[in-house]
Scaffold this motif. Structure first.
Motif, PDB file in Angstrom:
ATOM      1  N   VAL A  76       0.890  -1.193   0.025  1.00  0.00           N
ATOM      2  CA  VAL A  76      -0.022   0.050  -0.055  1.00  0.00           C
ATOM      3  C   VAL A  76       0.935   1.229  -0.188  1.00  0.00           C
ATOM      4  CG1 VAL A  76      -1.458   1.421   1.276  1.00  0.00           C
ATOM      5  CG2 VAL A  76      -1.856  -0.994   0.978  1.00  0.00           C
ATOM      6  N   CYS A 108       2.627   1.803  -3.533  1.00  0.00           N
ATOM      7  CA  CYS A 108       1.697   2.186  -4.343  1.00  0.00           C
ATOM      8  C   CYS A 108       1.273   3.492  -4.352  1.00  0.00           C
ATOM      9  CB  CYS A 108       0.282   1.188  -4.250  1.00  0.00           C
ATOM     10  SG  CYS A 108       0.386  -0.445  -4.854  1.00  0.00           S
ATOM     11  N   ALA A 109       1.030   3.979  -3.135  1.00  0.00           N
ATOM     12  CA  ALA A 109       0.641   5.340  -2.566  1.00  0.00           C
ATOM     13  C   ALA A 109       2.068   6.501  -3.104  1.00  0.00           C
ATOM     14  CB  ALA A 109       0.689   5.567  -1.135  1.00  0.00           C
ATOM     15  N   ILE A 133      -1.005   8.606   2.711  1.00  0.00           N
ATOM     16  CA  ILE A 133      -1.016   7.783   1.664  1.00  0.00           C
ATOM     17  C   ILE A 133      -2.461   7.900   1.029  1.00  0.00           C
ATOM     18  CG2 ILE A 133       0.467   6.114   2.566  1.00  0.00           C
ATOM     19  CD1 ILE A 133      -2.114   4.232   3.214  1.00  0.00           C
ATOM     20  N   TYR A 134      -3.557   8.200   1.719  1.00  0.00           N
ATOM     21  CA  TYR A 134      -4.907   8.276   1.196  1.00  0.00           C
ATOM     22  C   TYR A 134      -4.984   9.538   0.288  1.00  0.00           C
ATOM     23  CZ  TYR A 134      -5.594   4.696   4.977  1.00  0.00           C
ATOM     24  OH  TYR A 134      -5.389   3.499   5.491  1.00  0.00           O
ATOM     25  N   ARG A 148      -2.511  11.189  -0.961  1.00  0.00           N
ATOM     26  CA  ARG A 148      -1.372  10.715  -2.240  1.00  0.00           C
ATOM     27  C   ARG A 148      -1.986   9.982  -3.172  1.00  0.00           C
ATOM     28  NH1 ARG A 148       3.719  12.466  -1.993  1.00  0.00           N
ATOM     29  NH2 ARG A 148       4.073  10.947  -3.660  1.00  0.00           N
ATOM     30  N   ARG A 149      -3.112   9.123  -2.850  1.00  0.00           N
ATOM     31  CA  ARG A 149      -4.062   8.317  -3.937  1.00  0.00           C
ATOM     32  C   ARG A 149      -4.679   9.090  -4.632  1.00  0.00           C
ATOM     33  NH1 ARG A 149      -8.798   5.643  -4.014  1.00  0.00           N
ATOM     34  NH2 ARG A 149      -8.799   3.706  -5.249  1.00  0.00           N
ATOM     35  N   THR A 168      -2.165  11.574  -6.803  1.00  0.00           N
ATOM     36  CA  THR A 168      -1.474  10.967  -7.896  1.00  0.00           C
ATOM     37  C   THR A 168      -2.447  10.620  -8.794  1.00  0.00           C
ATOM     38  OG1 THR A 168      -0.242   9.697  -6.241  1.00  0.00           O
ATOM     39  CG2 THR A 168      -0.322   8.560  -8.586  1.00  0.00           C
ATOM     40  N   TYR A 181     -12.445   8.251  -6.197  1.00  0.00           N
ATOM     41  CA  TYR A 181     -11.319   8.173  -5.037  1.00  0.00           C
ATOM     42  C   TYR A 181     -11.721   8.743  -3.686  1.00  0.00           C
ATOM     43  CZ  TYR A 181      -7.926   5.991  -7.939  1.00  0.00           C
ATOM     44  OH  TYR A 181      -7.138   5.028  -8.791  1.00  0.00           O
ATOM     45  N   THR A 199     -11.726   5.481   4.284  1.00  0.00           N
ATOM     46  CA  THR A 199     -10.366   5.396   4.961  1.00  0.00           C
ATOM     47  C   THR A 199     -10.579   5.823   6.548  1.00  0.00           C
ATOM     48  OG1 THR A 199     -10.018   7.780   4.448  1.00  0.00           O
ATOM     49  CG2 THR A 199      -9.301   6.215   2.893  1.00  0.00           C
ATOM     50  N   TRP A 248      -4.824  -1.155  -6.128  1.00  0.00           N
ATOM     51  CA  TRP A 248      -4.971   0.012  -5.309  1.00  0.00           C
ATOM     52  C   TRP A 248      -5.671   1.046  -6.339  1.00  0.00           C
ATOM     53  CZ3 TRP A 248      -3.512   2.601  -1.226  1.00  0.00           C
ATOM     54  CH2 TRP A 248      -3.131   4.041  -1.348  1.00  0.00           C
TER      55      TRP A 248
END
Length: 403
Positions: free
Chosen positions: A112, A115-116, A139-140, A142-143, A146, A170, A175, A278
């Motif tokens: 995870v 991927c982030a 990370i959330y 950045r998801r 990205t 998204y 989360t 992801w």
């Protein structure tokens, strides 16, 4: 009469052989799926099977819980500690495997994080060496960022409505993710489409002779001159095709699912699919993804089997009817690689058996002012088409003229 039509199908030796072949395929596919889950012990030796799944489940479930900033930071620190150990720094493969054995519990968490912090279509294994404890909790966010950067890069062409749809999906994802062992479901979903394809082809083979048998055996004059030949007799044939298709599909999908999850474990059914896929825009769990894939496969199997029966009723030829499911489910995917209409290819019936790919990399379609995924459109559309085909099949055979 319905029971008689079903018994007649399985009275043929070729159909009984087809069923045996299906059981062999079930066994082979189950073994291949089970072998996807691998465990490395403290001595660096790898294994697969029931014991491997049990040990891997124990390792990962030690880290079970929500992936908060604190948990992510602890996993990152654990990864650094292992990477700096003498086993990890050794040039010996066995020693490196020993180091990897210590990482198995946090492997999903590190995936995870990787991927982030990688580009949208990239997987940079070494990116974790550059991630700080302060950054890892983002990370959330950045998801989403990205995805936005990728959409603005121009690498893919999307309308503004499609871009907004993907970004909104998204943002709607709940989360933090709940982490635990999900490898059994992940392995199941990766291979189930292949098994459903084989299952659909065999079912098409089984039902292909239901409407042409009387012509092959020269008994058509007797069948259509009987009192209920053009009414209950035909209804029994339609019903036999439906019951065989539905019964075999449900039975073998259940057997495949039971075998895989019994061996690998059914933990993680309620975890988000993004732990494995992801980039998915589907905000669903592993169980929901499984049910969606199975539903799509069932509709696709019903469609192919119905077309085979229609060909059987039209041509009075079993060999011709047998070819139809192969054309629908195997030739169409080949055409989709060479045809110049990629949008049209996304609506071919074979896509019903490839729902997993749509969950992984969603194809989008705009209907009026609404954007949605292709899979959510073709499943209900083909379900309606299958319902429409049933009375058509009945009428086609009812109008047959005896020569």
């Amino acid at each position: 009469m319905l029971r008689y039509e079903i018994k007649k199908v399985f009275s043929k030796s070729k159909n009984r052989i087809a069923v045996i072949v299906l059981f062999v395929v079930l066994a082979i596919t189950s073994i291949l799926t089970i072998n996807r889950v691998e465990y490395v012990d403290e001595n660096g030796n790898s294994s697969v099977g029931i014991s491997a799944a049990r040990y891997l489940r124990e390792a990962k479930n030690q880290w079970s819980g929500y992936l908060t900033a604190d948990t992510l930071s602890k996993a990152l620190e654990e990864n650094r500690t292992i990477n700096s150990s003498k086993e990890a720094l050794s040039d010996d493969i066995t020693e490196q495997n020993k180091a990897y054995a210590k990482k198995q519990g946090i492997a999903g968490i590190m995936d995870v994080i990787i991927c982030a912090f990688s580009d949208y279509r990239d997987y940079n294994y070494y990116v974790t060496n550059q991630v700080s404890d302060d950054e890892v909790g983002t990370i959330y966010e950045r998801r989403i960022s990205t995805l936005k950067n990728w959409l603005e890069s121009g690498e893919e062409r999307f309308t503004q409505a499609e871009k907004d749809f993907m970004i909104q999906k998204y943002k709607e994802l709940k989360t933090p993710f709940y982490y635990k062992y999900i490898d059994g479901w992940a392995a199941l979903l990766q291979n189930i489409s292949t098994f459903i394809l084989v299952l659909a082809l065999v079912i098409g083979f089984l039902v292909s002779g239901i409407f042409s048998d009387e012509f092959q055996t020269k008994a058509d004059s007797i069948f259509f001159s009987a009192r209920f030949g053009r009414s209950r007799g035909i209804f029994a044939k339609v019903g036999a095709g439906f019951y065989i298709t539905t019964g075999f599909y449900l039975m073998f999908v259940f057997l495949y699912t039971f075998i895989v999850l019994f061996v690998l474990g059914a933990d993680g059914a309620s975890c988000p699919i993004q732990l494995d896929l992801w980039r998915s825009v589907y905000n669903i769990t592993f169980l929901q993804a499984y049910l969606f894939i199975v539903l799509g496969g069932y509709i696709g199997t019903i469609f192919a089997a119905t077309l085979a029966m229609l060909a059987s009723a039209f041509t009075h030829s079993t060999p011709t009817a047998v070819i139809v499911p192969f054309i629908v489910l195997c030739v169409f995917p080949f055409l989709s690689r060479i045809i110049t209409l990629p949008g049209l290819c996304s609506f071919f019936p074979d896509q019903l058996l490839e729902i997993y790919l749509d969950i992984k990399e969603a194809g989008l379609i705009t209907l009026g002012s609404k954007v949605t995924t292709i899979a959510t459109v073709i499943v209900p559309v083909y379900a309606v088409v299958c319902l429409i085909f049933q009375p058509i099949l009945y009428r086609v055979y009812q109008k047959v003229e005896i020569k």
